[in-house]
Design a protein around this motif. Sequence first.
Motif, PDB file in Angstrom:
ATOM      1  N   CYS B  47       0.844  -1.027  -0.129  1.00 17.62           N
ATOM      2  CA  CYS B  47      -0.251  -0.357   0.286  1.00 17.62           C
ATOM      3  C   CYS B  47       0.681   1.232   0.187  1.00 17.62           C
ATOM      4  O   CYS B  47       0.273   2.372  -0.265  1.00 17.62           O
ATOM      5  N   PHE B 246      -5.758   5.160   0.455  1.00 17.20           N
ATOM      6  CA  PHE B 246      -5.646   4.462  -0.232  1.00 17.20           C
ATOM      7  C   PHE B 246      -6.077   3.373  -0.275  1.00 17.20           C
ATOM      8  O   PHE B 246      -5.850   2.121  -0.116  1.00 17.20           O
ATOM      9  N   GLN B 304      -4.584  -2.725  -4.097  1.00 21.74           N
ATOM     10  CA  GLN B 304      -3.684  -2.228  -4.657  1.00 21.74           C
ATOM     11  C   GLN B 304      -1.668  -2.773  -5.365  1.00 21.74           C
ATOM     12  O   GLN B 304      -1.227  -2.728  -5.791  1.00 21.74           O
TER      13      GLN B 304
END
Lengths: 68, 317
Positions: B47, B246, B304
């Motif tokens: 991440c 994120f 991610q």
Amino acid sequence: MTDAKVTKASLEIGSHHAIEPPVWTPAMLARRRQRATYLAVALIAMVGLFFAVTVVKIGGNIVVERTL
Amino acid sequence: MSDASIDQSKSLPTVADNFGTAGDYIELLKPRVMSLVVFTGLSGLVCAPGTIHPVIAFVALLCIAVGAGASGALNMWYDADIDIDMERTKGRPIPTGRVTPEGALAFGTTLSFASVLIMGLMVNVVAGVLLAITIAFYVFVYTMWLKRTTPQNIVIGGAAGAFPPMIGWAAVTGTVSLESITLFAIIFMWTPPHFWALALFRSEDYRAVNVPMLPVVAGNKETRRQILLYSVLLMPITALPVYFGFAGIAYAVTAFIGGAVFLTLAFLIWQRGDADAEFKLAKRLFAFSILYLFLLFAVLLVEQGLGAFIPLTGFVS
């Protein structure tokens, strides 16, 4: 430690040395050999890893130097 | 470890000797705990913004794994005197005599120093320092101090298990950021309901060895209330990765559905008074909490790592 009973007292650090020295039976020797083999493999793997990391780290710098 | 009241006549089955196999030493590393730690560490690593060479990433994960395992070995060494009396832990390598306490101590200490040193030298200093703090916190703060003195042991001690994603993040960025603290906070707030669910159906074990887990000290009713309280507090924290941008739509959906199930189980545990239902639900919450944490971090990884990231804001607009 052959045929020793596991007691809370025997879990104390250093308590084993006061009882008796170990007698190496064939089974214990086989286990020692197995542990030694695993340790050797781990050490060789570490050498390989250290080499790979060195190549990665220095490799990058060489590229930068040549570029400059 | 010394205690004059220890019943020295009490013993476990006879063992031939205590020079263990390699498998016994691997068992000292608590491989199951280690796998979850590596997984959350990997999530932090993936991440984090920026790039990391695959070899360095592998070294970082290896150090996280070895460091976590080393603290597990040191925990088993220190707790051997109570492990021998607990149903869940009496089969561990030290209580069964397969590994000597000296062996476990040396093994854990060596691996601790090696993992921190390698992390600091080969990855970066921040990641190395965080790994050292994690090991020290787990061994000195949780195991040696809090575990046997306060019912808040796993609340504060839970921080040790929450560090790995921060270490993974630091391995890439070399810094500690708000996003990595968010990942830390998720595991930190997840730990109390997870462990108290276990403590509810293992409270006799803890009572027998005078470990002041919450059910032993404050009773099952208060523990059930605390489980619900911490579960409620956990929910908004799991939403923070979406807020910080994120985590995307897949994470948001997983966190929402998983959180709803988690909260429902916590609510049922709080509501049900009788022991049978409580034990069953506690076991269910304990098992689900592991799956829940795994899913949250797995989705982060997929979003991610595999390019499946769809931001929630983009989806809504």
